[in-house]
Design a protein around this motif. Structure first.
Motif, mmCIF file in Angstrom:
data_model
loop_
_atom_site.group_PDB
_atom_site.id
_atom_site.type_symbol
_atom_site.label_atom_id
_atom_site.label_comp_id
_atom_site.label_asym_id
_atom_site.label_seq_id
_atom_site.Cartn_x
_atom_site.Cartn_y
_atom_site.Cartn_z
ATOM 1 N N SER A 1 0.717 -1.298 -0.120
ATOM 2 C CA SER A 1 0.345 0.164 0.108
ATOM 3 C C SER A 1 0.988 1.544 -0.036
ATOM 4 O O SER A 1 1.855 1.345 0.193
ATOM 5 C CB SER A 1 -1.530 -0.116 0.691
ATOM 6 O OG SER A 1 0.051 0.204 2.199
ATOM 7 N N GLY A 2 0.272 2.472 -0.018
ATOM 8 C CA GLY A 2 1.182 3.811 -0.077
ATOM 9 C C GLY A 2 1.549 4.128 -1.447
ATOM 10 O O GLY A 2 2.057 5.473 -2.082
ATOM 11 N N GLY A 3 0.910 3.985 -2.417
ATOM 12 C CA GLY A 3 1.210 4.214 -4.169
ATOM 13 C C GLY A 3 0.673 4.684 -4.112
ATOM 14 O O GLY A 3 -0.275 5.551 -3.514
ATOM 15 N N GLY A 4 1.106 5.617 -5.512
ATOM 16 C CA GLY A 4 -0.021 6.851 -5.765
ATOM 17 C C GLY A 4 0.401 7.641 -6.724
ATOM 18 O O GLY A 4 2.039 7.376 -7.546
ATOM 19 N N LEU A 5 -0.145 8.716 -7.245
ATOM 20 C CA LEU A 5 0.783 9.931 -7.970
ATOM 21 C C LEU A 5 1.041 11.485 -7.514
ATOM 22 O O LEU A 5 0.516 11.466 -6.660
ATOM 23 C CB LEU A 5 -0.616 10.605 -8.756
ATOM 24 C CG LEU A 5 0.008 11.888 -10.002
ATOM 25 C CD1 LEU A 5 0.658 10.797 -11.214
ATOM 26 C CD2 LEU A 5 -1.403 12.405 -10.703
ATOM 27 N N VAL A 6 2.157 11.132 -8.058
ATOM 28 C CA VAL A 6 3.354 12.751 -6.719
ATOM 29 C C VAL A 6 3.703 13.444 -7.557
ATOM 30 O O VAL A 6 3.869 12.331 -9.465
ATOM 31 C CB VAL A 6 4.599 11.825 -6.179
ATOM 32 C CG1 VAL A 6 5.350 11.079 -6.462
ATOM 33 C CG2 VAL A 6 5.219 12.717 -4.950
ATOM 34 N N GLN A 7 4.772 14.398 -7.462
ATOM 35 C CA GLN A 7 5.252 15.256 -8.575
ATOM 36 C C GLN A 7 6.625 15.408 -8.048
ATOM 37 O O GLN A 7 7.129 14.664 -7.429
ATOM 38 C CB GLN A 7 5.370 16.886 -8.554
ATOM 39 C CG GLN A 7 3.545 17.272 -8.803
ATOM 40 C CD GLN A 7 3.373 18.802 -8.404
ATOM 41 O OE1 GLN A 7 4.109 19.479 -7.704
ATOM 42 N NE2 GLN A 7 2.296 19.159 -9.802
ATOM 43 N N ALA A 8 7.633 15.008 -9.172
ATOM 44 C CA ALA A 8 9.186 14.767 -9.110
ATOM 45 C C ALA A 8 9.574 15.894 -8.200
ATOM 46 O O ALA A 8 9.068 17.090 -7.761
ATOM 47 C CB ALA A 8 9.631 15.305 -10.657
ATOM 48 N N GLU B 1 11.497 8.115 -14.160
ATOM 49 C CA GLU B 1 12.160 7.054 -14.006
ATOM 50 C C GLU B 1 11.702 5.944 -13.737
ATOM 51 O O GLU B 1 11.595 5.129 -13.800
ATOM 52 C CB GLU B 1 13.249 6.915 -14.546
ATOM 53 C CG GLU B 1 13.785 7.988 -14.148
ATOM 54 C CD GLU B 1 14.408 9.022 -14.454
ATOM 55 O OE1 GLU B 1 13.252 9.392 -14.352
ATOM 56 O OE2 GLU B 1 15.629 9.454 -14.006
ATOM 57 N N ASP B 2 11.170 6.300 -12.083
ATOM 58 C CA ASP B 2 11.007 5.441 -10.707
ATOM 59 C C ASP B 2 9.391 5.295 -10.633
ATOM 60 O O ASP B 2 9.318 4.644 -10.220
ATOM 61 C CB ASP B 2 10.769 6.543 -9.862
ATOM 62 C CG ASP B 2 11.841 7.002 -9.954
ATOM 63 O OD1 ASP B 2 12.648 7.912 -8.527
ATOM 64 O OD2 ASP B 2 13.377 6.161 -9.607
ATOM 65 N N THR B 3 8.235 5.666 -11.940
ATOM 66 C CA THR B 3 7.237 5.046 -12.095
ATOM 67 C C THR B 3 7.077 3.634 -12.492
ATOM 68 O O THR B 3 7.955 3.014 -13.797
ATOM 69 C CB THR B 3 6.286 5.841 -13.694
ATOM 70 O OG1 THR B 3 6.480 7.496 -13.254
ATOM 71 C CG2 THR B 3 5.058 5.734 -13.700
ATOM 72 N N ALA B 4 5.864 3.423 -11.886
ATOM 73 C CA ALA B 4 6.384 1.989 -11.987
ATOM 74 C C ALA B 4 4.951 1.182 -10.995
ATOM 75 O O ALA B 4 4.442 1.673 -10.157
ATOM 76 C CB ALA B 4 7.425 1.103 -11.790
ATOM 77 N N VAL B 5 5.031 -0.105 -11.278
ATOM 78 C CA VAL B 5 4.511 -0.468 -10.368
ATOM 79 C C VAL B 5 5.535 -1.593 -9.065
ATOM 80 O O VAL B 5 6.239 -2.123 -9.658
ATOM 81 C CB VAL B 5 3.312 -2.157 -10.488
ATOM 82 C CG1 VAL B 5 2.618 -3.178 -9.306
ATOM 83 C CG2 VAL B 5 2.329 -1.755 -11.457
ATOM 84 N N TYR B 6 5.217 -1.096 -8.122
ATOM 85 C CA TYR B 6 6.489 -1.716 -6.740
ATOM 86 C C TYR B 6 5.820 -2.987 -6.345
ATOM 87 O O TYR B 6 5.106 -3.084 -5.716
ATOM 88 C CB TYR B 6 6.489 -0.254 -5.695
ATOM 89 C CG TYR B 6 7.385 0.459 -6.491
ATOM 90 C CD1 TYR B 6 7.181 1.748 -7.228
ATOM 91 C CD2 TYR B 6 8.614 0.297 -6.556
ATOM 92 C CE1 TYR B 6 7.883 1.883 -8.533
ATOM 93 C CE2 TYR B 6 9.643 1.743 -6.474
ATOM 94 C CZ TYR B 6 9.440 1.976 -7.768
ATOM 95 O OH TYR B 6 9.590 3.688 -8.054
ATOM 96 N N VAL C 1 5.166 9.239 -10.840
ATOM 97 C CA VAL C 1 5.412 10.291 -10.734
ATOM 98 C C VAL C 1 5.890 11.342 -11.609
ATOM 99 O O VAL C 1 6.047 10.508 -12.814
ATOM 100 C CB VAL C 1 7.105 10.104 -10.621
ATOM 101 C CG1 VAL C 1 7.939 11.486 -10.158
ATOM 102 C CG2 VAL C 1 7.610 9.190 -9.455
ATOM 103 N N SER C 2 4.743 11.722 -11.857
ATOM 104 C CA SER C 2 5.052 13.164 -12.992
ATOM 105 C C SER C 2 5.468 14.518 -13.049
ATOM 106 O O SER C 2 5.955 14.700 -11.741
ATOM 107 C CB SER C 2 3.601 14.399 -12.906
ATOM 108 O OG SER C 2 3.080 14.640 -11.679
ATOM 109 N N SER C 3 6.694 14.479 -14.358
ATOM 110 C CA SER C 3 7.129 15.841 -14.933
ATOM 111 C C SER C 3 7.076 16.547 -14.593
ATOM 112 O O SER C 3 5.645 17.526 -14.509
ATOM 113 C CB SER C 3 8.035 15.332 -15.946
ATOM 114 O OG SER C 3 7.268 15.795 -16.982
#
Length: 125
Positions: free
Chosen positions: A7-14, A89-94, A123-125
Motif C-alpha cells: 500500500s502507499g502508492g499513488g501519483l506524486v510530482q517529481a 523514471e521511478d514510475t512503476a508498479v512496486y 511520478v509526473s514531471s
C-alpha cells in the motif's frame, strides 16, 4: 505461506516523496529476507532494495541509492520503502517480496518465494 499486501502508492510530482508499506500475514517475516522490486510498462521487473532478517544489512540498486530507504518492523510484520526525490523514471508498479531460503541479500527475483500484488507509483514531471 506468507501473504503480502502493498500500500502507499499513488501519483506524486517529481521531487516528491512516498512511503510504501508491505503488510505480511500468515507467518512472521522475521525469518525472511525482504525485498522491493518494480516493473515499468514494457520493461522487465527490476530489483530496488533488500533488507536482512534483522534489518542489519541493506542492499540498494544503484538507481535508487541515496533516495530510497528500506526498513522493517518485525513486530508489526511490515516492511517499508521510503522514496524521496522521486523522478519520472521511478514510475512503476512496486512489489514486495519475501525470500525464505537465502543466506545473503539478493537482487535476483527468482530467489524470492512470495510476492504481493503490487502498488502503482506514478511520478509526473
Amino acid at each position: 505461506q506468507v501473504q503480502l499486501v502493498e500500500s502507499g502508492g499513488g501519483l506524486v510530482q517529481a521531487g516528491g516523496s512516498l512511503r510504501l508499506s508491505c503488510a505480511a500475514s500468515g507467518r512472521t517475516i522475521s525469518s525472511y529476507v525482504m525485498g522491493w522490486f518494480r516493473q515499468a510498462p514494457g520493461k522487465e521487473r527490476e530489483f530496488v532494495a533488500a533488507i536482512s532478517r534483522s534489518g542489519g544489512s541493506i542492499y540498494y540498486a544503484d538507481s535508487v541509492k541515496g533516495r530510497f530507504t528500506i526498513s522493517r518492523d518485525n513486530a508489526k510484520n511490515t516492511v517499508y520503502l521510503q522514496m524521496n526525490s522521486l523522478k519520472p523514471e521511478d514510475t512503476a508498479v512496486y512489489y514486495c517480496a519475501a525470500a525464505r531460503y537465502v543466506g545473503q541479500l539478493t537482487p535476483i527475483d527468482t530467489t524470492y518465494d512470495y510476492w504481493g500484488q503490487g502498488t502503482q507509483v506514478t511520478v509526473s514531471s
